[in-house]
Design a protein around this motif. Structure first.
Motif, PDB file in Angstrom:
ATOM      1  N   LEU A  12      -0.800  -4.875  -5.706  1.00  0.00           N
ATOM      2  CA  LEU A  12       0.331  -4.056  -6.146  1.00  0.00           C
ATOM      3  C   LEU A  12       0.344  -3.756  -7.650  1.00  0.00           C
ATOM      4  N   PHE A  13       0.454  -4.799  -8.476  1.00  0.00           N
ATOM      5  CA  PHE A  13       0.795  -4.569  -9.887  1.00  0.00           C
ATOM      6  C   PHE A  13      -0.200  -3.681 -10.635  1.00  0.00           C
ATOM      7  N   ASN A  14      -1.505  -3.821 -10.318  1.00  0.00           N
ATOM      8  CA  ASN A  14      -2.508  -3.025 -11.045  1.00  0.00           C
ATOM      9  C   ASN A  14      -2.450  -1.547 -10.684  1.00  0.00           C
ATOM     10  N   HIS A  15      -1.662  -1.199  -9.655  1.00  0.00           N
ATOM     11  CA  HIS A  15      -1.691   0.177  -9.164  1.00  0.00           C
ATOM     12  C   HIS A  15      -0.362   0.913  -9.353  1.00  0.00           C
ATOM     13  N   ILE A  16       0.616   0.239  -9.975  1.00  0.00           N
ATOM     14  CA  ILE A  16       1.889   0.898 -10.274  1.00  0.00           C
ATOM     15  C   ILE A  16       2.145   0.719 -11.775  1.00  0.00           C
ATOM     16  N   ASP A  17       3.256   1.284 -12.269  1.00  0.00           N
ATOM     17  CA  ASP A  17       3.447   1.281 -13.726  1.00  0.00           C
ATOM     18  C   ASP A  17       4.313   0.113 -14.220  1.00  0.00           C
ATOM     19  N   ILE A  18       4.347  -0.976 -13.483  1.00  0.00           N
ATOM     20  CA  ILE A  18       5.165  -2.119 -13.927  1.00  0.00           C
ATOM     21  C   ILE A  18       4.453  -2.842 -15.081  1.00  0.00           C
ATOM     22  N   PRO A  19       5.156  -3.121 -16.199  1.00  0.00           N
ATOM     23  CA  PRO A  19       4.515  -3.922 -17.251  1.00  0.00           C
ATOM     24  C   PRO A  19       4.245  -5.327 -16.703  1.00  0.00           C
ATOM     25  N   ILE A  20       3.029  -5.812 -16.870  1.00  0.00           N
ATOM     26  CA  ILE A  20       2.630  -7.075 -16.244  1.00  0.00           C
ATOM     27  C   ILE A  20       3.513  -8.242 -16.733  1.00  0.00           C
ATOM     28  N   GLY A  21       4.044  -8.107 -17.948  1.00  0.00           N
ATOM     29  CA  GLY A  21       4.928  -9.143 -18.502  1.00  0.00           C
ATOM     30  C   GLY A  21       6.270  -9.241 -17.785  1.00  0.00           C
ATOM     31  N   GLN A  22       6.557  -8.264 -16.935  1.00  0.00           N
ATOM     32  CA  GLN A  22       7.798  -8.307 -16.145  1.00  0.00           C
ATOM     33  C   GLN A  22       7.544  -8.801 -14.716  1.00  0.00           C
ATOM     34  N   THR A  23       6.340  -9.302 -14.481  1.00  0.00           N
ATOM     35  CA  THR A  23       6.014  -9.828 -13.148  1.00  0.00           C
ATOM     36  C   THR A  23       5.862 -11.339 -13.249  1.00  0.00           C
ATOM     37  N   PHE A  24       6.714 -12.048 -12.573  1.00  0.00           N
ATOM     38  CA  PHE A  24       6.715 -13.512 -12.702  1.00  0.00           C
ATOM     39  C   PHE A  24       6.273 -14.172 -11.402  1.00  0.00           C
ATOM     40  N   ILE A  25       5.417 -15.181 -11.576  1.00  0.00           N
ATOM     41  CA  ILE A  25       4.912 -15.997 -10.465  1.00  0.00           C
ATOM     42  C   ILE A  25       4.879 -17.425 -10.996  1.00  0.00           C
ATOM     43  N   PRO A  26       5.285 -18.413 -10.209  1.00  0.00           N
ATOM     44  CA  PRO A  26       5.209 -19.784 -10.731  1.00  0.00           C
ATOM     45  C   PRO A  26       3.779 -20.090 -11.187  1.00  0.00           C
ATOM     46  N   ASN A  27       3.666 -20.903 -12.232  1.00  0.00           N
ATOM     47  CA  ASN A  27       2.347 -21.267 -12.756  1.00  0.00           C
ATOM     48  C   ASN A  27       1.875 -22.564 -12.095  1.00  0.00           C
ATOM     49  N   TYR A  48      -2.090 -16.442  -5.852  1.00  0.00           N
ATOM     50  CA  TYR A  48      -1.120 -15.384  -5.564  1.00  0.00           C
ATOM     51  C   TYR A  48      -0.961 -14.440  -6.745  1.00  0.00           C
ATOM     52  N   ARG A  49      -1.282 -14.907  -7.957  1.00  0.00           N
ATOM     53  CA  ARG A  49      -1.305 -13.989  -9.109  1.00  0.00           C
ATOM     54  C   ARG A  49      -2.386 -12.935  -8.895  1.00  0.00           C
ATOM     55  N   PHE A  50      -3.570 -13.371  -8.460  1.00  0.00           N
ATOM     56  CA  PHE A  50      -4.666 -12.427  -8.215  1.00  0.00           C
ATOM     57  C   PHE A  50      -4.258 -11.445  -7.108  1.00  0.00           C
ATOM     58  N   TYR A  51      -3.717 -11.989  -6.039  1.00  0.00           N
ATOM     59  CA  TYR A  51      -3.279 -11.171  -4.897  1.00  0.00           C
ATOM     60  C   TYR A  51      -2.292 -10.089  -5.362  1.00  0.00           C
ATOM     61  N   MET A  52      -1.289 -10.495  -6.126  1.00  0.00           N
ATOM     62  CA  MET A  52      -0.260  -9.525  -6.524  1.00  0.00           C
ATOM     63  C   MET A  52      -0.820  -8.453  -7.455  1.00  0.00           C
ATOM     64  N   ASN A  53      -1.663  -8.856  -8.405  1.00  0.00           N
ATOM     65  CA  ASN A  53      -2.272  -7.863  -9.299  1.00  0.00           C
ATOM     66  C   ASN A  53      -3.108  -6.884  -8.483  1.00  0.00           C
ATOM     67  N   ASP A  54      -3.879  -7.444  -7.548  1.00  0.00           N
ATOM     68  CA  ASP A  54      -4.815  -6.661  -6.772  1.00  0.00           C
ATOM     69  C   ASP A  54      -4.117  -5.747  -5.755  1.00  0.00           C
ATOM     70  N   GLN A  65       0.838  -1.211   0.000  1.00  0.00           N
ATOM     71  CA  GLN A  65       0.000   0.000   0.000  1.00  0.00           C
ATOM     72  C   GLN A  65       0.871   1.259   0.000  1.00  0.00           C
ATOM     73  N   ASN A  66       1.971   1.195   0.757  1.00  0.00           N
ATOM     74  CA  ASN A  66       2.870   2.351   0.799  1.00  0.00           C
ATOM     75  C   ASN A  66       3.638   2.537  -0.507  1.00  0.00           C
ATOM     76  N   LEU A  67       3.958   1.429  -1.183  1.00  0.00           N
ATOM     77  CA  LEU A  67       4.618   1.551  -2.494  1.00  0.00           C
ATOM     78  C   LEU A  67       3.660   2.241  -3.481  1.00  0.00           C
ATOM     79  N   ILE A  68       2.393   1.862  -3.425  1.00  0.00           N
ATOM     80  CA  ILE A  68       1.392   2.449  -4.330  1.00  0.00           C
ATOM     81  C   ILE A  68       1.233   3.951  -4.037  1.00  0.00           C
ATOM     82  N   LYS A  69       1.152   4.260  -2.749  1.00  0.00           N
ATOM     83  CA  LYS A  69       0.983   5.666  -2.338  1.00  0.00           C
ATOM     84  C   LYS A  69       2.158   6.506  -2.846  1.00  0.00           C
ATOM     85  N   ASP A  70       3.365   5.975  -2.666  1.00  0.00           N
ATOM     86  CA  ASP A  70       4.560   6.692  -3.110  1.00  0.00           C
ATOM     87  C   ASP A  70       4.570   6.848  -4.631  1.00  0.00           C
TER      88      ASP A  70
END
Ligand code: F6R
Length: 238
Positions: free
Chosen positions: A88-103, A80-86, A45-50
């Motif tokens: 962190l990832f959906n709220h910062i400018d990281i390209p989703i293709g650069q976020t890796f989680i085991p399948n 955990y993919r849903f968790y991370m998108n929800d 949450q703090n990363l998103i705020k910043d």
């Protein structure tokens, strides 16, 4: 191990975020290892705020998550993919293709473990790995008894882990019993590690980590063999 004592969860979340932001500012293409669970939510949450207030950019950052459940789809709200998108990832400018989680739904799970391990190598390894700790001492989902030499692998979750994670599901029966996790040696190969420990229920684990012996029966104890570990711990866990 460098231990930073903080007052409470709020302060830990602010300080942990500031720690990560500093690293991203110094190295914009940081390879960042991430954790899920309750502990890092405030940090995210703090990363998103910043990001919103100061524009710290994650466009070149590459992330690797520690673990993923086997047997639930990536769009399931408890994956955990849903968790991370929800969180962190959906709220910062990281390209989703650069976020890796085991399948956790790969047809060939063993091959997926090898692929994930190689992917981390391909990117030159992890610069900073964020960790939480299980009350049984697990890091990632490396449960007690996991070899210190382990690479990314499949793990049967300990009954205590299944019980602890049931709080995120509607019933105990719904909690997956298996996961893919980075191995202990995968984690130990990270150049730097930041372990977050918060709450009364982590007190015993924190005590064992700082005073107990280094043993595979308490996986987090391996961190004492790493040359660059910072632990942020709040009063309740001390
Ligand atoms: C999460 C993970 C786990 C958690 C640990 C603590 O990706 O790998 O090791 O960090 O189970 O979970 P919480 O933070 O929910 O107490």
């Amino acid at each position: 191990m460098n231990i930073i004592k903080v007052k409470d969860y709020t302060e830990m979340s602010q300080k942990a975020a500031a720690y990560i932001i500093d690293k991203v500012r110094v190295k914009p293409n940081l390879k960042l290892g991430l954790a899920t669970g309750g502990t890092p939510i405030g940090t995210y949450q703090n990363l998103i705020k910043d990001h919103q207030e100061h524009g710290t950019s994650y466009q070149q950052v590459v992330t690797f998550n520690l673990d993923e459940y086997i047997g639930i789809s990536s769009d399931h709200e408890n994956s955990y993919r849903f968790y991370m998108n929800d969180h962190l990832f959906n709220h910062i400018d990281i390209p989703i293709g650069q976020t890796f989680i085991p399948n956790g739904n790969a047809d060939n799970i063993e091959a997926e473990c090898v692929r994930y391990e190689q992917l981390i190598q391909h990117y030159g390894g992890i610069d900073l790995q964020i960790l939480g700790i299980g009350s049984n001492g697990h890091i990632g989902f490396n449960e007690p008894g996991t070899s210190f030499h382990s690479k990314t692998h499949v793990i049967d979750l300990a009954p205590s882990t299944i019980k602890a994670n049931a709080r995120f599901f509607s019933s105990l029966a719904e909690v997956p019993t298996k996961a893919i996790t980075m191995g202990i040696s995968t984690i130990m190969n990270s150049k730097e590690i930041l372990l977050l420990v918060s709450g009364e229920n982590k007190k015993e684990a924190m005590k064992k980590l700082s005073t107990g012996e280094i043993s595979e029966s308490f996986p987090a104890s391996v961190l004492r063999n790493h040359s660059n570990v910072t632990i942020m711990v709040d009063q309740a866990a001390l």
